[in-house]
Design an enzyme around this catalytic site. Structure first.
Site, mmCIF file in Angstrom:
data_model
loop_
_atom_site.group_PDB
_atom_site.id
_atom_site.type_symbol
_atom_site.label_atom_id
_atom_site.label_comp_id
_atom_site.label_asym_id
_atom_site.label_seq_id
_atom_site.Cartn_x
_atom_site.Cartn_y
_atom_site.Cartn_z
ATOM 1 N NE ARG A 169 73.015 47.196 29.898
ATOM 2 C CZ ARG A 169 72.088 47.973 29.348
ATOM 3 N NH1 ARG A 169 72.421 49.131 28.856
ATOM 4 N NH2 ARG A 169 70.831 47.579 29.292
ATOM 5 N NE ARG A 173 69.933 49.033 43.884
ATOM 6 C CZ ARG A 173 69.158 48.490 42.965
ATOM 7 N NH1 ARG A 173 68.649 47.294 43.157
ATOM 8 N NH2 ARG A 173 68.866 49.155 41.874
ATOM 9 N NE ARG A 246 76.433 37.916 20.186
ATOM 10 C CZ ARG A 246 76.724 36.680 19.827
ATOM 11 N NH1 ARG A 246 77.502 36.443 18.770
ATOM 12 N NH2 ARG A 246 76.233 35.651 20.510
ATOM 13 N NE ARG A 277 67.242 38.825 27.690
ATOM 14 C CZ ARG A 277 67.710 40.061 27.813
ATOM 15 N NH1 ARG A 277 67.880 40.589 29.008
ATOM 16 N NH2 ARG A 277 68.016 40.775 26.761
ATOM 17 C CD GLU A 303 66.643 37.772 24.603
ATOM 18 O OE1 GLU A 303 65.597 38.009 25.245
ATOM 19 O OE2 GLU A 303 67.636 38.521 24.631
ATOM 20 C CE1 TYR A 351 72.559 47.387 25.475
ATOM 21 C CE2 TYR A 351 74.709 46.738 26.308
ATOM 22 C CZ TYR A 351 73.339 46.572 26.269
ATOM 23 O OH TYR A 351 72.766 45.586 27.034
ATOM 24 C CG ASP A 353 69.528 51.513 28.474
ATOM 25 O OD1 ASP A 353 69.668 50.413 27.913
ATOM 26 O OD2 ASP A 353 69.999 51.775 29.593
HETATM 27 N N1 UDP Z 1 74.544 40.196 32.853
HETATM 28 C C1 UDP Z 1 75.006 39.047 33.457
HETATM 29 N N2 UDP Z 1 74.116 38.197 34.043
HETATM 30 C C2 UDP Z 1 72.797 38.412 34.038
HETATM 31 C C3 UDP Z 1 72.302 39.601 33.444
HETATM 32 C C4 UDP Z 1 73.205 40.459 32.847
HETATM 33 O O1 UDP Z 1 76.205 38.807 33.478
HETATM 34 O O2 UDP Z 1 72.037 37.586 34.560
HETATM 35 C C5 UDP Z 1 75.519 41.104 32.225
HETATM 36 C C6 UDP Z 1 75.913 40.643 30.845
HETATM 37 O O3 UDP Z 1 77.279 40.941 30.668
HETATM 38 C C7 UDP Z 1 75.062 41.488 29.952
HETATM 39 C C8 UDP Z 1 74.986 42.794 30.711
HETATM 40 O O4 UDP Z 1 74.986 42.393 32.072
HETATM 41 O O5 UDP Z 1 75.655 41.652 28.680
HETATM 42 C C9 UDP Z 1 73.753 43.623 30.414
HETATM 43 O O6 UDP Z 1 72.622 42.813 30.531
HETATM 44 P P1 UDP Z 1 71.141 43.334 30.339
HETATM 45 O O7 UDP Z 1 70.267 42.160 30.546
HETATM 46 O O8 UDP Z 1 70.949 44.527 31.178
HETATM 47 O O9 UDP Z 1 71.153 43.780 28.824
HETATM 48 P P2 UDP Z 1 69.943 43.984 27.820
HETATM 49 O O10 UDP Z 1 70.056 42.831 26.898
HETATM 50 O O11 UDP Z 1 68.689 43.924 28.632
HETATM 51 O O12 UDP Z 1 70.208 45.301 27.157
#
Ligand code: UDP
Length: 371
Positions: A169, A173, A246, A277, A303, A351, A353
């Protein structure tokens, strides 16, 4: 008698309801919670739209979906660029030249590539799990500091036991672009998501605080067809066993200061900090109220991820081998329910979006309403 009973007033339910209504169908939407909008629900606190079930940033490459949501809300120009905090060291996300520069001191894309190449060499062949996938994308240093702790906190599982696709996901870059999403269109609905869903449901009967599964026979009798967007295993009384989810818990705080962290999202990527976060909601709307005035206070949400247990809200399906197989068995049962359509993140154990949920609801409505 209704044509459709729609169980769940989240995005899938609201879009389906809107489409059915526009085709002249009589619909009733119910939700067990006391509010509409499912997990995109926002509530105003001190002038700030607080994302009560976690941050939702709308992004899509699908022009049809983008035009669709713009019928119900005006979107601002918010672009998600979270900051990672690893024991007080700050890194830019997603992985880009700012991240590589801070991690390794590299300055050019060639230097960054060389560093990643050197570190990914430990993975040979197709990555078999999230850990291997992550190392093969960005190398071990970034995996250890920015991925491992965060992922294990979010999923409560070892990175070796998680599917590789989760980490795909995130963009990688070799430019100084820290837009988290590879999406043509992105933004936050001005005035909050609740307002947007309210507009989708305009002119549609909604009953809140109604638990479908507790009153199933009685509610089923009200309509020809049912669209169910709740958890698929709950629908079948968990008769084949529990699917795993989860869940997330939020600790919200209203602070009498204008700026706590200077960004909407800061990810705590070390293992020791208990939260995954912190969201500072005002930055989704640039710290301003509707009239463009600076807001004097701020609301933050810490969170915490946890394994779902009965009574919690399910958030993320756990798409590992066991659950995928169990879902397939439930899916087979669902296919035999002639009167009921299953949709959405919980109904399809996927999962999704937000844009994918809307696309899927539009498809589902088009198919259902043809027949
Ligand atoms: N991820 C990570 N570090 C970060 C942010 C995301 O390793 O700082 C990885 C982690 O495996 C996570 C996945 O990317 O489960 C998707 O994260 P995202 O925050 O996009 O998921 P959301 O909870 O926003 O759907």
């Amino acid at each position: 008698m209704y044509d459709y009973l729609i169980v769940g007033a989240g995005l899938f339910g609201a879009v389906f309801a809107r489409e059915a209504k526009e085709k002249g169908k009589k619909v009733l939407v119910i939700d067990k919670r006391p509010h509409i909008a499912g997990n995109v629900y926002t509530e105003k606190v001190e002038g700030i739209n607080v994302h009560q079930y976690g941050a939702h940033i709308f992004h899509t490459n699908n022009k049809t979906v983008w035009e669709y949501v713009n019928r119900f809300a005006e979107f601002n120009r918010f672009t998600n660029s979270p900051v990672a905090n690893y024991h007080g060291e700050l890194y830019s996300l997603p992985f880009n030249m700012y991240t590589f520069n801070k991690m390794w001191g590299v300055v050019t894309p060639d230097e960054a590539t060389a560093k990643i190449e050197e570190q990914r060499a430990e993975i040979q062949g197709e990555p078999q799990n999230l850990e291997e996938q992550a190392i093969s994308l960005v190398g071990r240093d970034i995996y250890e500091k920015l991925i491992k702790g965060y992922t294990e906190k979010q999923w409560g599982r070892d990175c070796k036991e998680l599917p590789a696709f989760i980490i795909k996901r995130l963009p990688v870059r070799l430019t100084f672009d820290n837009n988290y999403f590879n999406a043509l269109y992105q933004g936050i609905p001005t005035g909050g998501y609740t307002k947007m869903v309210e507009n989708m449901l305009e002119g549609i009967e909604v009953r809140l605080g109604v638990d479908y599964l507790e009153n199933k026979a009685e509610l089923d009798a009200l309509a020809d067809k049912v669209l169910y967007t709740g958890a698929i295993d709950a629908y079948f009384g968990y008769r084949l066993g529990n699917l795993e989810y989860r869940s997330v818990r939020f600790e919200n705080e209203l602070l009498d200061i204008p700026n706590f962290q200077g960004n909407a999202a800061v990810n705590y990527t070390d293992r020791e900090t208990p939260w995954t976060r912190i969201i500072e909601h005002k930055w989704f709307e640039f710290g301003k109220d509707e009239d463009g005035n600076d807001l004097p206070k701020t609301v933050i949400s810490r969170e915490y991820s946890s394994e779902w247990k009965p009574g919690d809200e399910p958030y993320y399906p756990v798409n590992d081998a066991r659950n995928t197989e169990l879902y397939a068995a439930y899916r087979a049962l669902a296919d035999r329910e002639e009167k009921v359509i299953f949709g959405g993140r919980l109904g399809e154990y996927k999962y999704y979006d937000m844009d994918a949920v809307i696309a899927s609801a539009l498809d589902c409505a088009a198919n259902a309403l043809l027949s």
